[in-house]
Design a protein around this motif. Sequence first.
Motif, short mmCIF file in Angstrom:
data_model
loop_
_atom_site.label_atom_id
_atom_site.label_comp_id
_atom_site.label_asym_id
_atom_site.label_seq_id
_atom_site.Cartn_x
_atom_site.Cartn_y
_atom_site.Cartn_z
N CYS A 1 7.26 -2.92 -0.47
CA CYS A 1 7.74 -2.26 -1.68
C CYS A 1 6.59 -1.75 -2.54
N LEU A 2 5.52 -2.54 -2.66
CA LEU A 2 4.37 -2.09 -3.43
C LEU A 2 3.71 -0.88 -2.77
N HIS A 3 3.70 -0.85 -1.44
CA HIS A 3 3.17 0.30 -0.72
C HIS A 3 4.00 1.55 -1.02
N VAL A 4 5.32 1.41 -1.01
CA VAL A 4 6.20 2.54 -1.33
C VAL A 4 5.94 3.01 -2.76
N LEU A 5 5.80 2.06 -3.68
CA LEU A 5 5.52 2.41 -5.07
C LEU A 5 4.21 3.19 -5.20
N ARG A 6 3.18 2.73 -4.49
CA ARG A 6 1.89 3.45 -4.54
C ARG A 6 2.07 4.90 -4.13
N GLY A 7 2.86 5.11 -3.07
CA GLY A 7 3.09 6.48 -2.62
C GLY A 7 3.91 7.30 -3.59
N ASP A 8 4.90 6.66 -4.24
CA ASP A 8 5.79 7.39 -5.15
C ASP A 8 5.17 7.65 -6.51
N LEU A 9 4.57 6.61 -7.10
CA LEU A 9 4.16 6.68 -8.51
C LEU A 9 2.67 6.49 -8.74
N GLY A 10 1.93 6.09 -7.69
CA GLY A 10 0.50 5.90 -7.85
C GLY A 10 0.09 4.45 -7.95
N VAL A 11 -1.22 4.23 -7.91
CA VAL A 11 -1.78 2.88 -7.87
C VAL A 11 -1.49 2.11 -9.15
N ALA A 12 -1.59 2.76 -10.30
CA ALA A 12 -1.39 2.07 -11.57
C ALA A 12 0.00 1.47 -11.65
N ALA A 13 1.02 2.23 -11.26
CA ALA A 13 2.39 1.72 -11.31
C ALA A 13 2.59 0.58 -10.33
N SER A 14 1.98 0.70 -9.15
CA SER A 14 2.08 -0.37 -8.15
C SER A 14 1.41 -1.64 -8.65
N ASN A 15 0.23 -1.51 -9.23
CA ASN A 15 -0.48 -2.68 -9.75
C ASN A 15 0.28 -3.32 -10.91
N HIS A 16 0.89 -2.50 -11.74
CA HIS A 16 1.69 -3.02 -12.85
C HIS A 16 2.86 -3.84 -12.31
N ALA A 17 3.53 -3.31 -11.29
CA ALA A 17 4.66 -4.03 -10.69
C ALA A 17 4.18 -5.33 -10.05
N ALA A 18 3.02 -5.30 -9.40
CA ALA A 18 2.48 -6.50 -8.77
C ALA A 18 2.21 -7.58 -9.81
N ARG A 19 1.66 -7.19 -10.97
CA ARG A 19 1.40 -8.17 -12.02
C ARG A 19 2.72 -8.75 -12.55
N ARG A 20 3.72 -7.90 -12.67
CA ARG A 20 5.03 -8.37 -13.15
C ARG A 20 5.64 -9.36 -12.16
N LEU A 21 5.40 -9.15 -10.87
CA LEU A 21 5.93 -10.03 -9.84
C LEU A 21 5.04 -11.25 -9.59
N VAL A 22 3.87 -11.28 -10.24
CA VAL A 22 2.84 -12.30 -9.98
C VAL A 22 2.51 -12.29 -8.48
N ALA A 23 2.25 -11.10 -7.96
CA ALA A 23 1.95 -10.91 -6.54
C ALA A 23 0.64 -10.16 -6.40
N ALA A 24 0.01 -10.31 -5.23
CA ALA A 24 -1.23 -9.59 -4.97
C ALA A 24 -0.92 -8.13 -4.67
N PRO A 25 -1.62 -7.18 -5.33
CA PRO A 25 -1.39 -5.76 -5.03
C PRO A 25 -1.65 -5.43 -3.57
N TYR A 26 -2.65 -6.08 -2.99
CA TYR A 26 -2.96 -5.94 -1.57
C TYR A 26 -3.21 -7.34 -1.02
N ARG A 27 -2.73 -7.61 0.16
CA ARG A 27 -3.00 -8.90 0.79
C ARG A 27 -3.94 -8.70 1.97
N SER A 28 -4.85 -9.65 2.14
CA SER A 28 -5.80 -9.58 3.24
C SER A 28 -5.12 -9.94 4.55
N GLY A 29 -5.43 -9.18 5.59
CA GLY A 29 -4.98 -9.52 6.93
C GLY A 29 -3.53 -9.20 7.18
#
Length: 317
Positions: free
Chosen positions: A167-195
Amino acid sequence: MPSPRLRRVAVLVLEGAKPLDVGIPAQVFTTRASMPYEVRVCGAAPGPVAGDGLSYHVVHGLDALAWAETVFIPGYRFPDRDDPPPAVVDALSDAHARGTRLAAISTGAFALAATGLLDGRRATTHWHYTRALAARHPSVLVDENVLFVDEGSVLTSAGAASGIDLCLHVLRGDLGVAASNHAARRLVAAPYRSGGQAQYVPRSVPEPLGERFAATREWALHRLGEPLTLELLARHAGVSPRTFSRRFAEDTGYTPMQWVMRARVDMARELLERSERSVERIAADVGLGTGANLRLHFRRILGTTPSEYRRTFARGG
């Protein structure tokens, strides 16, 4: 200022749908100032849908797929037994033909594969079902090591939590990195996960299909820190190296030395989780010699580094 047009997202709830898989896209793409989306949760028909542990009452039927610009297909129980109803498969195919983006979470990949849209394309699903997906849909190029796969108009993700990554990947494509990172912070999730998801599989050594050479496998597991060669393993098994290699591959799906390497990486995983030994020390203890060698094989098999793995899985981490 006029309000931005809301992007249309449908979440398709199938029989046996898993609650987390349903909830992730429904929550991520909620309507708010920073998230210009409208979400409709739908099923094969409006009304009750029996889920996995929870039941759902969906307002919309398959007409929501004609309305949506993006359709998420959450995972569901027993995906390898039966395909979804033909009406569901046809509705997904028709939506894709109209330009709708289809995104499967976990075992939702089976429903997407039933349309034929994944044939000849890379896809993933929960690690427990990757072999079943490959067997049921042999034209799909199943990648068991990644968190998600983006093939443009069709996307798939691994186990439930990787639905967040998708979902965060889809958000990055739709609205950009800032919106995706904002959503990740709201979810208390990592914007990108290793591996990839390989690091979450309990063991990278496959369970044997038969009991041939079980004693030799057990013998090797207690000597991973020592030099192990094909000849040594075959000698312990009492057969020729050629026979041992052929029959071992039939049992495990790996050559003997591939199996040994994965067993060493598994042992390294346990030491990273349970001890404070350095990467160099662990490499020597599991028979891989140097830290560089351990890092090489760790990344190749698990898609991450020993240090990242330790940060994720070490006790208290």
